[in-house]
Design an enzyme around this catalytic site. Structure first.
Site, short mmCIF file in Angstrom:
data_model
loop_
_atom_site.label_atom_id
_atom_site.label_comp_id
_atom_site.label_asym_id
_atom_site.label_seq_id
_atom_site.Cartn_x
_atom_site.Cartn_y
_atom_site.Cartn_z
N GLU A 293 0.85 -1.19 0.00
CA GLU A 293 0.00 0.00 0.00
C GLU A 293 0.89 1.24 0.00
O GLU A 293 1.96 1.27 0.59
CB GLU A 293 -0.88 -0.01 1.25
CG GLU A 293 -1.80 1.19 1.38
CD GLU A 293 -2.60 1.21 2.67
OE1 GLU A 293 -3.68 1.80 2.69
OE2 GLU A 293 -2.14 0.61 3.68
N LYS B 175 -9.67 1.55 -2.38
CA LYS B 175 -9.87 1.00 -1.04
C LYS B 175 -11.27 1.32 -0.52
O LYS B 175 -11.70 2.48 -0.52
CB LYS B 175 -8.80 1.60 -0.12
CG LYS B 175 -8.78 1.06 1.29
CD LYS B 175 -7.62 1.70 2.05
CE LYS B 175 -7.49 1.18 3.47
NZ LYS B 175 -6.35 1.82 4.16
N CYS C 75 -5.14 -3.24 2.84
CA CYS C 75 -4.87 -2.98 4.25
C CYS C 75 -6.10 -3.14 5.16
O CYS C 75 -6.50 -4.26 5.46
CB CYS C 75 -4.23 -1.60 4.41
SG CYS C 75 -3.34 -1.37 5.98
#
Length: 275
Positions: free
Chosen positions: A41, A113, A154
């Site tokens: 990330e 995300k 994440c």
């Protein structure tokens, strides 16, 4: 068996320096026989100072890190799962966006995300990702040399419904690039990665940021490859960045799904009745 490369990285506040590291990793991954490289990330810029970061965050078509990685993929004939870049999104918000780049330099998939890291930890460490970034709203999977690849980033790892959806899309591998904090990493990192692999009956590839960064944060590292039975096949230990290799066995995925067909057996859970 398909060979992959996993980059553990210590990204900083200078996109040019990060770009050089990423390009070298693509070259080294190809030399090592990898069909695909996975990066963490925020590979192109890791900077919690948003005023300073804003000077480097541009639209994806202007992003020099993305352009360099597309060129590196084509030059080396390697696919790249570029964990994420901060890019300008709609309106005044940014996007935390993953890219899958094919071996000709084309963009095969994008994923923004979904789950924003809005937390305050017991030690006082606080992150409010939604104050600068707009959450994505789409589940993304793409066919690659390692099989069907599902994309997450994440904090997404804490939301099992996303991984159930990717399992039902018959993903062989799920990418979870990360910049995990040390407190949460120590207690949750390995457990969460293994759980997501088991739930989806798929490989998990979690390329991670590591060490002390220029913006003052510290990340946990321990880039992982986890097999579909939950077994850890790669764990990059220590506090240093580096490149490591692992094997993806799609027959292993099929075998696990035959033994424990949890994806096929899953039932929709009704919402609880209001009392």
């Amino acid at each position: 068996m398909t060979r992959i490369a996993v980059l553990q990285m210590q990204s900083g506040i200078d996109p040019d320096a990060n770009r050089a590291t990423l390009v070298q990793a693509a070259d080294d991954a190809a030399k090592g026989g990898a069909a695909m490289l996975f990066t963490p990330e925020m590979s192109g810029l890791l900077d919690r100072d948003r005023k300073r970061a804003a000077q480097s965050i541009v639209a994806e078509e202007e992003d020099t890190v993305l352009a360099a990685m597309r060129e590196a993929a084509a030059r080396n004939g390697i696919w790249i799962a570029l964990g994420s870049l901060a890019v300008k999104g709609e309106g005044d918000r940014w996007a935390n966006r993953s890219f899958v780049i094919d071996d000709r330099g084309g963009i095969a998939a994008r994923y923004d995300k979904m789950h924003m890291f809005d937390v305050t930890l017991e030690d006082g460490e606080s992150w409010q990702e939604s104050s600068a970034y707009r959450a994505g709203d789409g589940v993304v999977a793409v066919d690659t040399p390692v099989g069907r690849l599902g994309l997450t980033i994440c904090y997404d790892v804490r939301f099992p419904a996303l991984y159930h959806a990717l399992g039902h899309l018959q993903c062989d591998v799920i990418a979870i690039p990360a910049a995990f904090t040390r407190p949460t990493g120590r207690d949750h990192w390995h457990i969460l990665q293994r759980a997501r692999a088991i739930e989806a009956s798929a490989y998990v590839v979690a390329a991670a940021q590591v060490g002390e960064h220029e913006d003052g944060r510290a990340t946990f590292g321990h880039s992982l490859v986890v097999g579909p039975w939950g077994e850890v096949t790669l764990d990059i230990r220590g506090d240093a960045p580096g490149l490591a290799f692992a094997e993806i066995d799609r027959d292993r995925v099929a075998g696990v799904r035959r033994q424990v067909p949890s994806l096929a057996n899953r039932r929709d859970i009704p919402e609880p009745a209001q009392r």
